[in-house]
Design a protein around this motif. Structure first.
Motif, PDB file in Angstrom:
ATOM      1  N   LYS A 487       0.907  -1.180   0.067  1.00 29.06           N
ATOM      2  CA  LYS A 487       0.102  -0.244  -0.005  1.00 29.06           C
ATOM      3  C   LYS A 487       0.988   1.281  -0.006  1.00 29.06           C
ATOM      4  N   GLU A 488       1.785   1.041   0.591  1.00 26.13           N
ATOM      5  CA  GLU A 488       2.881   2.425   0.872  1.00 26.13           C
ATOM      6  C   GLU A 488       3.482   2.570  -0.625  1.00 26.13           C
ATOM      7  N   LEU A 489       3.678   1.649  -1.534  1.00 22.04           N
ATOM      8  CA  LEU A 489       4.276   1.804  -2.726  1.00 22.04           C
ATOM      9  C   LEU A 489       3.337   2.208  -3.753  1.00 22.04           C
ATOM     10  N   GLU A 490       1.945   2.338  -3.212  1.00 22.26           N
ATOM     11  CA  GLU A 490       0.816   2.754  -4.257  1.00 22.26           C
ATOM     12  C   GLU A 490       0.828   4.201  -4.877  1.00 22.26           C
ATOM     13  N   SER A 491       1.381   4.532  -5.849  1.00 14.24           N
ATOM     14  CA  SER A 491       1.524   5.761  -6.172  1.00 14.24           C
ATOM     15  C   SER A 491       1.703   5.917  -7.501  1.00 14.24           C
ATOM     16  N   LEU A 492       1.231   6.972  -8.233  1.00 13.89           N
ATOM     17  CA  LEU A 492       1.217   7.025  -9.789  1.00 13.89           C
ATOM     18  C   LEU A 492       2.390   8.047 -10.053  1.00 13.89           C
ATOM     19  N   GLU A 493       3.425   8.368  -9.153  1.00 15.47           N
ATOM     20  CA  GLU A 493       4.537   9.122  -9.428  1.00 15.47           C
ATOM     21  C   GLU A 493       5.788   8.263  -9.284  1.00 15.47           C
ATOM     22  N   PRO A 494       6.454   7.904 -10.213  1.00 14.69           N
ATOM     23  CA  PRO A 494       7.702   7.301 -10.049  1.00 14.69           C
ATOM     24  C   PRO A 494       8.704   7.842  -8.959  1.00 14.69           C
ATOM     25  N   GLU A 495       8.863   9.069  -9.004  1.00 17.76           N
ATOM     26  CA  GLU A 495       9.490   9.861  -7.679  1.00 17.76           C
ATOM     27  C   GLU A 495       8.852   9.351  -6.447  1.00 17.76           C
ATOM     28  N   GLN A 496       7.792   9.101  -6.168  1.00 21.37           N
ATOM     29  CA  GLN A 496       7.176   8.866  -4.752  1.00 21.37           C
ATOM     30  C   GLN A 496       7.313   7.305  -4.702  1.00 21.37           C
ATOM     31  N   VAL A 497       7.195   6.517  -5.563  1.00 19.60           N
ATOM     32  CA  VAL A 497       7.525   5.108  -5.579  1.00 19.60           C
ATOM     33  C   VAL A 497       8.755   4.830  -4.998  1.00 19.60           C
ATOM     34  N   LEU A 498       9.946   5.458  -5.599  1.00 23.29           N
ATOM     35  CA  LEU A 498      11.357   5.261  -5.261  1.00 23.29           C
ATOM     36  C   LEU A 498      11.536   5.910  -3.761  1.00 23.29           C
ATOM     37  N   THR A 499      10.928   6.949  -3.579  1.00 23.47           N
ATOM     38  CA  THR A 499      11.146   7.463  -2.155  1.00 23.47           C
ATOM     39  C   THR A 499      10.435   6.463  -1.189  1.00 23.47           C
ATOM     40  N   ALA A 500       9.472   5.902  -1.400  1.00 25.46           N
ATOM     41  CA  ALA A 500       8.641   5.121  -0.489  1.00 25.46           C
ATOM     42  C   ALA A 500       9.452   3.821  -0.379  1.00 25.46           C
ATOM     43  N   ALA A 501      10.130   3.340  -1.574  1.00 27.76           N
ATOM     44  CA  ALA A 501      10.898   2.214  -1.350  1.00 27.76           C
ATOM     45  C   ALA A 501      11.859   2.037  -0.147  1.00 27.76           C
ATOM     46  N   VAL A 502      12.598   3.074   0.258  1.00 25.55           N
ATOM     47  CA  VAL A 502      13.482   3.303   1.283  1.00 25.55           C
ATOM     48  C   VAL A 502      12.659   2.606   2.439  1.00 25.55           C
ATOM     49  N   ASN A 503      11.740   3.078   2.797  1.00 21.33           N
ATOM     50  CA  ASN A 503      10.908   2.781   3.831  1.00 21.33           C
ATOM     51  C   ASN A 503      10.623   1.083   4.052  1.00 21.33           C
ATOM     52  N   VAL A 504       9.957   0.742   2.642  1.00 18.67           N
ATOM     53  CA  VAL A 504       9.632  -0.595   2.419  1.00 18.67           C
ATOM     54  C   VAL A 504      11.091  -1.440   2.739  1.00 18.67           C
ATOM     55  N   ILE A 505      11.918  -1.242   2.063  1.00 20.29           N
ATOM     56  CA  ILE A 505      13.060  -2.254   2.265  1.00 20.29           C
ATOM     57  C   ILE A 505      13.495  -2.032   3.836  1.00 20.29           C
ATOM     58  N   LYS A 506      13.425  -1.015   4.352  1.00 14.92           N
ATOM     59  CA  LYS A 506      14.205  -0.782   5.856  1.00 14.92           C
ATOM     60  C   LYS A 506      13.011  -1.635   6.775  1.00 14.92           C
ATOM     61  N   LEU A 616       6.621   0.371  -9.681  1.00 12.28           N
ATOM     62  CA  LEU A 616       7.492   1.726 -10.600  1.00 12.28           C
ATOM     63  C   LEU A 616       7.013   1.618 -11.915  1.00 12.28           C
ATOM     64  N   ASN A 617       6.861   0.404 -12.430  1.00 16.05           N
ATOM     65  CA  ASN A 617       6.290   0.231 -14.034  1.00 16.05           C
ATOM     66  C   ASN A 617       4.946   0.660 -14.073  1.00 16.05           C
ATOM     67  N   LYS A 618       4.196   0.376 -13.042  1.00 19.44           N
ATOM     68  CA  LYS A 618       2.580   1.120 -13.152  1.00 19.44           C
ATOM     69  C   LYS A 618       2.599   2.506 -13.336  1.00 19.44           C
ATOM     70  N   ALA A 619       3.579   3.015 -12.443  1.00 21.72           N
ATOM     71  CA  ALA A 619       3.525   4.467 -12.362  1.00 21.72           C
ATOM     72  C   ALA A 619       4.178   5.257 -13.609  1.00 21.72           C
ATOM     73  N   PHE A 620       5.208   4.482 -14.156  1.00 21.31           N
ATOM     74  CA  PHE A 620       5.389   5.136 -15.461  1.00 21.31           C
ATOM     75  C   PHE A 620       4.615   4.726 -16.559  1.00 21.31           C
ATOM     76  N   LEU A 621       3.943   3.631 -16.755  1.00 22.73           N
ATOM     77  CA  LEU A 621       2.814   3.476 -17.454  1.00 22.73           C
ATOM     78  C   LEU A 621       1.700   4.480 -17.309  1.00 22.73           C
ATOM     79  N   TYR A 622       1.378   4.908 -16.373  1.00 23.67           N
ATOM     80  CA  TYR A 622       0.637   5.913 -16.110  1.00 23.67           C
ATOM     81  C   TYR A 622       0.944   7.260 -16.493  1.00 23.67           C
ATOM     82  N   ASN A 623       2.218   7.449 -16.277  1.00 23.18           N
ATOM     83  CA  ASN A 623       2.818   8.868 -16.894  1.00 23.18           C
ATOM     84  C   ASN A 623       2.712   8.857 -18.404  1.00 23.18           C
ATOM     85  N   ASN A 624       3.047   7.907 -18.800  1.00 23.98           N
ATOM     86  CA  ASN A 624       3.023   7.772 -20.637  1.00 23.98           C
ATOM     87  C   ASN A 624       1.833   8.058 -20.770  1.00 23.98           C
ATOM     88  N   ALA A 625       0.919   7.219 -20.369  1.00 25.68           N
ATOM     89  CA  ALA A 625      -0.575   7.414 -20.847  1.00 25.68           C
ATOM     90  C   ALA A 625      -1.190   9.157 -20.506  1.00 25.68           C
TER      91      ALA A 625
END
Length: 730
Positions: A487-506, A616-625
């Motif tokens: 749920k924390e990774l759910e974002s349509l912004e690649p930037e926000q996905v990568l930022t949230a990834a730190v918390n997820v990994i930790k 991240l792929n979902k976010a990039f796909l959304y951004n392209n669309a």
């Protein structure tokens, strides 16, 4: 790891199984108990009681997905059996091995270890035998083992299955049968106050190795990438006379020795050179022969005591049960004949005393033959024909006929022919029916056995699955935690996905240090996007890929990196983040405790990074669309509402992980926004963004950049028609 050991209830196999179990592996055993005992293994494991040639082995491989297969199963005959009684041994050893090799290849086993024997060398002139010598076995067992080595090599060369062959010298130790090996035989003789038998002059030498040294050697071999053939031995020659002297010191009460003529098939000297195995696997035997004999003596003493107690309390009942069982078998086999004779006696009585006089036209014997044939089939119907013919002869003799006259009496011959025809037809028909029934019963029985086998496998998998689910639900890496990370990774912004990834990994891996680097379009540089746990002076913000060989390899292969050599310039683990097959970022973790460098944590890290890649792929796909809605026409300039959203995510990263960012204003002096954006974007990173703030002002967001680094970026962006300044947020 999941480790399958064929012949795992045998002498060597049980010790190998115990070693893998102690090392924390899941142990599976296939054994038909033809030359082994289930009591040899007393720890938790999964067993299958069937032959290695059985087709049901394919189901075992399919359901369990083994990592390692150790092939220790083999039939052994004494040299005197060679060659006449050894066909079954050779066929079973080879066909069973081929079945295991085939299934291992089919189900992607990582390593196949074949336990061969020093018997493949035969009687050599060399004193210390190395692996490159030509083999000339002179026993059926040695021939089957050498054939097995050739099959393993073929599967390695042609079928690309990683195989390793270990030629074992004279193995001894607890659980060894007294029928195998001179040491096992000597313990059996000495503990029963029998003479120790020495054949010949006793100067023939052997290379004795303790079974636990062999088990550890197999375990070491399973954790390597080596292939080929290796000797496993002590490389120490011990004569039979020296061995007998050790037994005299170990058990002085039972120290008498008897010399007998040497055996023709005995090998004079055999010592295996173990230098290659010791070098490649960092292994050496731990137990001297004296130490091994002491440990084995304790085992045999306990076993003898158990046997004596069991024998004293159970000999009489066992013999009584055996006698009853023998009589039951005899009675069961003879019952059809006895019933046939009783039926004939009844037929003879009816024929002579009743039907012969009152109903002369009725031949009771035909009814007797038909009934016996219908009940018992061909064998008993022929006996009924013979008895009926004898009764007919008796009747003719009683009527005054002579034996000789019966030979040309057509009525008599015709009547006997009728008996024989009825007996054969009825018997054959019933026999054929019985054969068909037996075939159907065998088919049903085979299917029933297979059904119960598959049912056991199903229940086993269910138990493992339920246990795994229970462990997941009750562990720190529970479903709720993984769900929360998703749920924390759910974002349509690649930037926000990568930022949230730190918390997820930790949170999921509980690691003290996490860093995420993004790649530029040429993948020549990695630039720090965000990090957690690092001090400012211990993390590099920009990495030139060409200077780090492992980074180059990761970008090419996209495989998980494990710092097995603990190289200080690399993190402990790193994994790539992909978008449409292109590496866009690398996640690095460090600071783990040594005990956390396990296969479990590696898999968990890989699964988590795959999860991040998916989001991240979902976010990039959304951004392209949504590209037309997000950007000003024909530019790389974000509309301000999207730019503002990314700024807010940077503020969050600054608060949570102390990751800096800077905003630069670019005032346009006579250059169009389209041309300016095209010039600026060529010199920015993937994680830097631009937006048109006013008609002649472009606002640039620099990720993971402090004030000093921002001025260096401005130096790269110098343009005669653009003026830059730092924007200070309120």
């Amino acid at each position: 790891m999941k480790v399958l050991i064929t012949g795992g209830y045998g002498f060597i196999g049980s010790h190998v199984a115990e070693r893998f179990y102690k090392e924390g592996n899941e142990v599976f055993i296939i054994d038909n108990l033809s030359a082994s005992r289930k009591e040899n293994v007393d720890f938790k494991h999964k067993s299958y009681m069937l032959s290695i040639e059985d087709e049901k082995c394919s189901e075992i491989f399919r359901f369990n997905k083994f990592d390692i297969v150790v092939h220790a199963a083999a039939l052994t005959n004494t040299p005197s059996d060679f060659p006449h009684k050894s066909i079954k041994e050779v066929q079973s050893n080879i066909s069973g091995l081929v079945n295991m090799l085939t299934l291992s290849k089919k189900h992607h086993v990582k390593k196949f270890i074949y336990l061969s024997s020093a018997s493949v060398y035969g009687n050599q002139e060399h004193i210390s035998l190395h692996e490159q010598l030509d083999c000339s076995p002179d026993t059926s067992y040695g021939i089957s083992k050498l054939s097995g080595e050739m099959y393993c090599k073929e599967w390695s060369d042609i079928h690309e299955l990683s195989t390793l062959t270990l030629r074992l010298s004279n193995v001894y130790g607890p659980k060894q049968s007294s029928k195998r090996g001179v040491i096992g035989r000597y313990f059996h003789q000495a503990l029963r106050n029998q003479e120790l038998v020495i054949y010949g002059d006793g100067e023939q030498t052997r290379d004795f190795i303790y079974v636990e040294d062999v088990a550890y050697a197999v375990y070491r071999a399973s954790n390597s990438n080596e292939e080929g053939i290796y000797n496993v031995s002590t490389n120490v020659a011990t004569s039979i006379n020296e061995l007998a002297a050790m037994f005299q010191r170990l058990m002085p009460v039972s120290s008498s020795i008897q010399n007998k003529p040497s055996k023709e098939e005995d090998i004079n000297h055999i010592v295996l050179d173990n230098a290659k195995f010791m070098k490649d696997f960092d292994w050496s035997p731990l137990y001297s022969l004296e130490e091994g004999l002491q440990r084995t003596f304790v085992y045999y003493t306990h076993q003898l005591a158990k046997e004596q107690i069991a024998a004293s309390s159970s000999v009489a009942p066992v013999r009584s049960a055996e006698t009853k069982e023998n009589w039951r078998i005899i009675l069961k086999k003879s019952m059809p004949t006895l019933e046939n004779i009783l039926a004939f006696v009844l037929t003879a009585w009816l024929t002579i005393t009743y039907f012969n006089s009152t109903y002369g036209t009725i031949d009771v014997k035909i009814f007797y033959i038909v009934i016996i044939g219908l009940i018992y089939g061909n064998k008993q119907s022929i006996l009924a024909v013979v008895l009926s013919s004898g009764l007919l002869i008796y009747q003719k003799i009683q009527d005054g006929r002579e034996y000789v006259s019966l030979t040309y009496d057509t009525d008599f011959i015709f009547q006997v022919a009728i008996y024989l025809f009825i007996g054969l037809v009825i018997g054959y028909s019933v026999e054929r029916r019985n054969i068909i029934i037996q075939q159907h019963e065998k088919t049903i029985n085979d299917l029933t056995i297979k059904y119960h086998f598959l049912e056991d496998v199903y229940h086993e998998i269910r138990e493992v699955k339920e246990e795994l689910q229970e462990r997941i639900l009750n562990s720190s890496d529970s479903y709720g935690k993984v769900y929360g990370a998703t749920k924390e990774l759910e974002s349509l912004e690649p930037e926000q996905v990568l930022t949230a990834a730190v918390n997820v990994i930790k949170n999921i891996l509980d690691v003290p240090k996490v860093a995420i680097y993004t790649t530029d379009k040429s993948q020549a540089y990695l630039r720090l996007l965000t990090n957690y746990g690092y001090q400012p002076d211990e993390i590099i913000r920009s990495l030139k890929v060409a200077e780090y060989r492992q980074l180059q390899n990761m970008l090419q292969t996209k495989e998980l990196f494990i710092n097995k050599k603990f190289d200080p310039i690399y993190p402990l683990m790193a994994s790539v983040i992909e978008n449409n097959g292109q590496v866009v970022a690398i996640i690095m973790i460090d600071g783990l405790q040594f005990e956390q460098l396990s296969l479990y944590h590696q898999n968990l890290f890989k699964v988590t990074t795959d999860l991040i890649s998916t989001e991240l792929n979902k976010a990039f796909l959304y951004n392209n669309a949504m590209e037309e809605k997000r950007y000003w026409n024909n530019t790389e300039l974000l509309k301000y509402e999207y730019f503002d959203s990314i700024v807010n995510s940077k503020k969050q990263a600054l608060e949570q992980h102390d990751v800096p960012y800077m905003i630069v204003n670019a005032k346009l002096n006579g250059i169009s926004a389209e041309d300016a954006s095209y010039f600026i974007v060529q010199k920015l990173r993937l994680t830097d963004y631009m937006s048109l703030f006013e008609e002649n002002v472009i606002r640039i967001l620099l990720a993971n950049t402090d004030e000093k680094a921002a001025f260096r970026v401005i130096e790269r962006l110098v343009h005669e028609e653009i003026t830059y300044s730092l924007y200070k947020e309120e």
